[in-house]
Scaffold this motif. Structure first.
Motif, PDB file in Angstrom:
ATOM      1  N   ALA A  30       0.322  -3.192   6.017  1.00 59.83           N
ATOM      2  CA  ALA A  30       0.753  -1.847   6.299  1.00 59.83           C
ATOM      3  C   ALA A  30       1.428  -1.976   8.248  1.00 59.83           C
ATOM      4  O   ALA A  30       2.464  -1.598   7.934  1.00 59.83           O
ATOM      5  N   GLY A  31       0.128  -1.833   8.372  1.00 60.70           N
ATOM      6  CA  GLY A  31       0.738  -1.607  10.244  1.00 60.70           C
ATOM      7  C   GLY A  31       0.881  -2.357  10.250  1.00 60.70           C
ATOM      8  O   GLY A  31       2.616  -2.557  11.401  1.00 60.70           O
ATOM      9  N   MET A  72       8.051   8.323   8.001  1.00 58.97           N
ATOM     10  CA  MET A  72       7.963   8.792   6.941  1.00 58.97           C
ATOM     11  C   MET A  72       8.210   8.668   5.558  1.00 58.97           C
ATOM     12  O   MET A  72       7.549   8.296   4.688  1.00 58.97           O
ATOM     13  N   SER A  73       9.439   7.700   5.808  1.00 59.24           N
ATOM     14  CA  SER A  73       9.349   6.513   4.881  1.00 59.24           C
ATOM     15  C   SER A  73       8.598   6.220   4.199  1.00 59.24           C
ATOM     16  O   SER A  73       8.187   5.188   3.141  1.00 59.24           O
ATOM     17  N   MET A  74       7.629   4.920   5.610  1.00 55.63           N
ATOM     18  CA  MET A  74       6.948   4.291   5.101  1.00 55.63           C
ATOM     19  C   MET A  74       5.987   4.786   5.056  1.00 55.63           C
ATOM     20  O   MET A  74       5.517   3.900   3.887  1.00 55.63           O
ATOM     21  N   ALA A  75       5.262   6.041   4.922  1.00 52.59           N
ATOM     22  CA  ALA A  75       4.284   6.314   4.586  1.00 52.59           C
ATOM     23  C   ALA A  75       4.069   6.540   2.872  1.00 52.59           C
ATOM     24  O   ALA A  75       3.023   6.497   2.957  1.00 52.59           O
ATOM     25  N   ALA A  76       4.934   6.978   3.215  1.00 47.41           N
ATOM     26  CA  ALA A  76       5.316   7.817   2.020  1.00 47.41           C
ATOM     27  C   ALA A  76       5.721   6.554   1.044  1.00 47.41           C
ATOM     28  O   ALA A  76       5.587   6.119  -0.497  1.00 47.41           O
ATOM     29  N   GLY A  77       6.350   5.080   0.778  1.00 46.94           N
ATOM     30  CA  GLY A  77       6.591   4.017   0.195  1.00 46.94           C
ATOM     31  C   GLY A  77       4.617   3.724  -0.056  1.00 46.94           C
ATOM     32  O   GLY A  77       5.136   3.354  -0.654  1.00 46.94           O
ATOM     33  N   GLU A  78       3.691   3.470   1.244  1.00 50.82           N
ATOM     34  CA  GLU A  78       2.947   2.848   1.227  1.00 50.82           C
ATOM     35  C   GLU A  78       2.057   3.591   0.415  1.00 50.82           C
ATOM     36  O   GLU A  78       0.930   2.728  -0.528  1.00 50.82           O
ATOM     37  N   HIS A 158      -5.099   5.165   3.917  1.00 52.96           N
ATOM     38  CA  HIS A 158      -5.192   4.246   4.390  1.00 52.96           C
ATOM     39  C   HIS A 158      -4.114   3.458   4.771  1.00 52.96           C
ATOM     40  O   HIS A 158      -3.765   3.001   6.135  1.00 52.96           O
ATOM     41  N   ALA A 159      -3.662   2.962   3.916  1.00 50.02           N
ATOM     42  CA  ALA A 159      -1.898   2.287   4.694  1.00 50.02           C
ATOM     43  C   ALA A 159      -1.119   2.194   4.475  1.00 50.02           C
ATOM     44  O   ALA A 159      -0.032   2.869   5.581  1.00 50.02           O
ATOM     45  N   ALA A 160      -0.926   4.749   4.267  1.00 48.35           N
ATOM     46  CA  ALA A 160       0.050   5.206   4.462  1.00 48.35           C
ATOM     47  C   ALA A 160       0.609   5.556   6.181  1.00 48.35           C
ATOM     48  O   ALA A 160       0.770   5.729   6.561  1.00 48.35           O
TER      49      ALA A 160
END
Length: 242
Positions: A30-31, A72-78, A158-160
């Motif tokens: 994720a990071g 925000m898109s990355m957080a929501a997707g993860e 954690h991933a988000a």
């Protein structure tokens, strides 16, 4: 005949094992994905805008909007992706619990067959299966059959958070490079900064994951260069028309 003795040797700690590194790989994936996406997507935006206009306000607006939307898109997707994975793991564990409760003998035979398939003799495989089942039936079956640790399920938060923070950090680099550099040097300086950052993330991710570093660096850099070239050409074409 001399009696065989077992040497007093401690297990070494340098070798990673699948269940032990599951959380680490989840954070790493994720990071690194977030940082790379932040660097490349924001670099593409600001370079594309810079190719169309020299307005610092326009570049800042576009870059900041891209940064916020991307984070925000990355957080929501993860979150959605890892939540789905965790739901699947929970469903598999619930099924395993039910089978252990309703057909314990069949599950014991299944576990013994797994260890027999790994090279143990039938008698030893059955003994190992019995002892593991007595110690922690669900844990033994989940690990052997599903590759899941019931006490260490994937965490979507954690991933988000890892994706959102890493995307933001990555995105700030091309945005600041573009805004703090004189107009005549904006694009080349930003491009060089992006190439260096992508090389670093590729090198770091490969090192942490124990993979060859050179292919990771080449993939990262080539992808970023292509993205910047495409957006620069599009920006120039649109800017000329406007």
């Amino acid at each position: 005949m001399a009696e065989t003795t077992t040497p007093d040797v401690e297990p070494h700690e340098g070798e990673p094992h699948a269940l032990a590194i599951g959380a680490k790989l989840n954070w790493l994936r994720a990071g690194v994905l977030g940082a790379n996406d932040g660097i490349v997507s924001t670099a593409g935006i600001v370079i594309g805008v810079a190719a169309a206009t020299t307005s610092r306000a326009a570049i800042l607006t576009a870059g900041a909007a891209g940064l916020a939307a991307g984070a925000m898109s990355m957080a929501a997707g993860e979150y959605v992706s890892v939540s789905t994975q965790r739901d699947t793991e929970r469903a598999l564990l619930a099924k395993e619990r039910r089978e252990l409760r309703e057909m314990p003998e069949e599950e014991l035979a299944e576990l013994a067959a797994i260890y027999e398939g790994k090279g143990l003799s039938p008698q030893l495989a059955h003994e190992v299966a019995q002892q593991l089942t007595h110690h922690d039936a669900l844990g033994a079956h989940a690990e052997a059959e599903l590759g899941i640790d019931p006490n260490d399920l994937t965490n979507p938060w954690h991933a988000a958070w890892a994706s959102m923070i890493s995307f933001t950090c990555g995105a700030l680099l091309p945005l600041l490079a573009m805004l703090l550099t004189p107009v005549t040097a904006r694009v080349p300086v930003t491009a060089l900064a992006v190439v260096a950052a992508l090389a670093l993330t590729g090198w770091t991710s490969a090192g942490l994951g124990g993979a060859p570093r050179r292919p990771a660096v080449v993939r990262n850099v080539l992808g970023g260069v292509v993205a910047m070239l495409v957006t620069y050409v599009v920006g120039r074409a649109v800017g000329t028309q406007l």
